[in-house]
Design a protein around this motif. Sequence first.
Motif, short mmCIF file in Angstrom:
data_model
loop_
_atom_site.label_atom_id
_atom_site.label_comp_id
_atom_site.label_asym_id
_atom_site.label_seq_id
_atom_site.Cartn_x
_atom_site.Cartn_y
_atom_site.Cartn_z
N LYS A 257 0.19 -1.16 0.24
CA LYS A 257 -0.14 -0.34 -0.12
C LYS A 257 0.67 1.33 -0.07
O LYS A 257 0.18 1.93 -0.09
N ASN A 258 2.30 1.74 0.47
CA ASN A 258 2.85 2.42 0.28
C ASN A 258 2.90 3.07 -0.99
O ASN A 258 3.04 2.23 -2.00
N LYS A 259 2.83 4.28 -0.90
CA LYS A 259 3.09 5.41 -2.00
C LYS A 259 3.97 5.18 -2.58
O LYS A 259 4.28 5.82 -4.07
N LYS A 260 5.00 5.26 -1.91
CA LYS A 260 5.98 5.68 -2.39
C LYS A 260 7.53 4.58 -1.56
O LYS A 260 7.06 4.34 -0.77
N SER A 261 8.54 4.21 -2.16
CA SER A 261 8.78 3.11 -1.93
C SER A 261 9.98 3.34 -0.69
O SER A 261 10.38 3.47 0.34
N TYR A 262 9.76 5.14 -0.01
CA TYR A 262 10.88 5.50 0.50
C TYR A 262 9.68 6.36 1.59
O TYR A 262 9.25 7.38 1.27
N GLU A 263 9.19 5.99 2.68
CA GLU A 263 8.24 6.99 3.25
C GLU A 263 8.25 7.63 4.39
O GLU A 263 9.44 6.38 5.02
N ILE A 264 7.95 8.56 5.12
CA ILE A 264 8.09 9.35 6.23
C ILE A 264 6.27 9.60 7.10
O ILE A 264 6.10 10.93 6.69
N PHE A 265 6.73 9.22 8.29
CA PHE A 265 5.59 10.02 9.26
C PHE A 265 5.45 10.03 10.43
O PHE A 265 6.59 10.09 11.05
N VAL A 294 11.34 24.69 40.09
CA VAL A 294 11.92 25.43 38.87
C VAL A 294 13.64 25.67 38.68
O VAL A 294 13.64 25.98 39.75
N VAL A 295 14.34 25.41 38.06
CA VAL A 295 15.65 25.20 37.66
C VAL A 295 16.00 26.28 36.68
O VAL A 295 14.80 26.56 35.76
N ASP A 296 17.02 25.92 36.00
CA ASP A 296 17.20 26.47 34.81
C ASP A 296 16.98 26.10 33.72
O ASP A 296 17.17 24.85 34.17
N ARG A 297 17.00 26.61 32.54
CA ARG A 297 17.12 25.19 31.34
C ARG A 297 18.40 24.43 31.21
O ARG A 297 19.09 24.20 31.85
N ARG A 298 17.81 23.20 30.58
CA ARG A 298 18.52 22.26 30.67
C ARG A 298 19.25 22.28 28.60
O ARG A 298 18.85 22.82 27.65
N ALA A 299 20.74 22.86 29.23
CA ALA A 299 21.67 22.36 27.81
C ALA A 299 20.80 22.16 26.62
O ALA A 299 20.31 20.55 26.53
N GLY A 300 20.26 22.65 25.51
CA GLY A 300 20.52 21.56 24.01
C GLY A 300 18.98 21.57 24.43
O GLY A 300 18.56 20.82 23.33
N ASP A 301 17.94 21.34 24.94
CA ASP A 301 16.57 22.01 25.09
C ASP A 301 16.08 22.03 23.93
O ASP A 301 16.79 23.32 23.98
N ILE A 302 15.01 21.93 23.70
CA ILE A 302 14.45 23.18 22.51
C ILE A 302 13.30 23.32 23.31
O ILE A 302 13.04 22.91 24.37
N GLU A 303 12.38 24.28 22.26
CA GLU A 303 11.47 25.45 22.94
C GLU A 303 10.01 24.31 23.27
O GLU A 303 9.53 24.50 24.54
N LYS A 304 9.39 24.16 22.05
CA LYS A 304 8.21 23.85 21.95
C LYS A 304 8.71 22.96 20.39
O LYS A 304 9.30 23.88 19.20
N ILE A 305 7.79 22.03 20.48
CA ILE A 305 7.47 21.15 19.59
C ILE A 305 6.28 20.11 19.24
O ILE A 305 5.90 19.73 20.46
N TRP A 306 5.28 19.62 18.41
CA TRP A 306 4.82 19.10 18.43
C TRP A 306 3.97 18.67 16.68
O TRP A 306 4.71 19.84 16.49
N ALA A 307 4.00 17.66 16.73
CA ALA A 307 3.47 17.27 15.48
C ALA A 307 2.05 17.80 14.58
O ALA A 307 1.19 18.06 14.73
N ASP A 308 1.72 17.83 13.65
CA ASP A 308 0.86 18.18 12.71
C ASP A 308 0.61 16.19 11.97
O ASP A 308 1.47 15.74 11.42
N THR A 309 -0.83 16.23 12.67
CA THR A 309 -0.99 14.04 12.33
C THR A 309 -1.32 13.67 11.13
O THR A 309 -2.15 13.15 11.14
N THR A 310 -1.78 14.72 10.78
CA THR A 310 -2.62 14.95 9.32
C THR A 310 -2.50 13.27 8.37
O THR A 310 -2.67 12.79 7.86
N PHE A 311 -0.58 13.94 8.03
CA PHE A 311 -0.43 12.56 6.85
C PHE A 311 -0.56 11.18 7.41
O PHE A 311 -1.18 10.25 6.54
N ALA A 312 -0.19 10.82 8.73
CA ALA A 312 -0.19 10.05 8.98
C ALA A 312 -1.91 9.69 9.47
O ALA A 312 -1.85 8.09 9.52
#
Length: 342
Positions: A257-265, A294-312
């Motif tokens: 059912k895959n539309k392409k031989s390499y897919e990402i979700f 609450v303490v200082d930020r952790r080095a390397g952390d990003i601020e915010k991220i969440w997914a658009d799950t429409t494709f999956a």
Amino acid sequence: MAKKILVTGGTGYIGSHTVVELQNSGYDVIVVDDLSNSSIDVLDNIEKISGKKPAFEQFDLADATKTDEFFSRNSDISAIIHFAASKAVGESVQKPLLYYRNNLVSLMNLLDCQLKYNVANIVFSSSCTVYGQPDVLPVTEETPRKDAESPYGNTKRVNEDILSDSILAFPQLKGIALRYFNPIGAHPTALIGELPLGVPQNLVPFITQTAAGLRDELKVFGDDYDTVDGSAVRDYINVVDLAKAHVVAIERLLEGKNKKSYEIFNLGTGNGLSVLEIVNGFEKATGVKLNYKVVDRRAGDIEKIWADTTFANEELGWKAEKGTEETLLSAWNWEKKVRGIK
Ligand code: NAD
Ligand code: WQD
């Protein structure tokens, strides 16, 4: 005859939950794991849940000879789900060569064997870490990847390229990369779950260990981000929901059912929650008051991220179903089981 699926890293956190879901869907599973970050006891607990103990072999997938010898004896593998990797971000900064060798060589050994033994299908464990701090939220699968914040994150990005380039070069291969956001929780039976070695780096295991009295207090790394309450935002997905997505991905490949031989979700819930919202959700779900500061930020952390799950959601026909409080309660029930707390 049930199709045979190789699950590498199958005694690990996400792999063990996926083995259960594969078995529940009628697949025959063989696990390969070197037990570098998991216990062989997981196999017995998988059996208690699904009624079937998966076949198991212990060896290092970064060892080309052992990997080839395994495939020479298992020519009936229909597909691979590749979880096996080193995954501690902080450790990867201290031990980059271990991470590049383990995570890249293991995948390349698997691909060599897929070509030699005609195993066409592979599902690869990737991570939202490849997006870094996105410029636009929510992230879709077309959101550009950014330079990794850690050697670990870079192994995910490079592994995606190794996979896509190999599929381009060898048309007999088909692959799906699943970019997980933040997997949390445990199986509802509390027989399998996340068991980090040493001091947990991830939020939810640290929360449950604090609640269990193993840790004095939870440190919340920063409350000065541009978010709802200042603490950082992530997309926390139930590990069983995540496991079920792997069954769907395998079926997609096996049924062509895959539309392409390499897919990402992207595999997330589509909702972003802050650290403090997770803390409050845990207290509400369990009735356990958490000691945190609450303490200082952790080095390397990003601020915010969440997914658009429409494709999956639309293409895979899969959607995360379990709520955050149910998931946090499952993590707590697992912690209590592990620690013998009533
Ligand atoms: P885990 O450490 O619980 O499981 C990984 C398993 O692989 C362990 O059982 C370990 O013993 C095994 N392993 C490692 N190197 C191996 C090797 N060379 N040969 C054989 N076995 C080996 O980790 P997890 O949280 O279940 O993650 C599984 C996969 O999902 C990893 O690829 C990880 O990078 C990816 N991922 C995890 C998260 C997360 O937050 N847990 C998020 C995104 C992606
Ligand atoms: C979540 C939030 C922390 C611990 C990491 C890897 C990623 C993937 C998932 C493998 C952050 C905060 C945490 C604590 C805290 N792993 N936090 N106190 O960093 O989003 O992602 O695990 O692929 O690649 O980067 O997850 O659980 O470590 O942190 O305040 O004691 O909780 O700052 O905002 P993260 P996490």
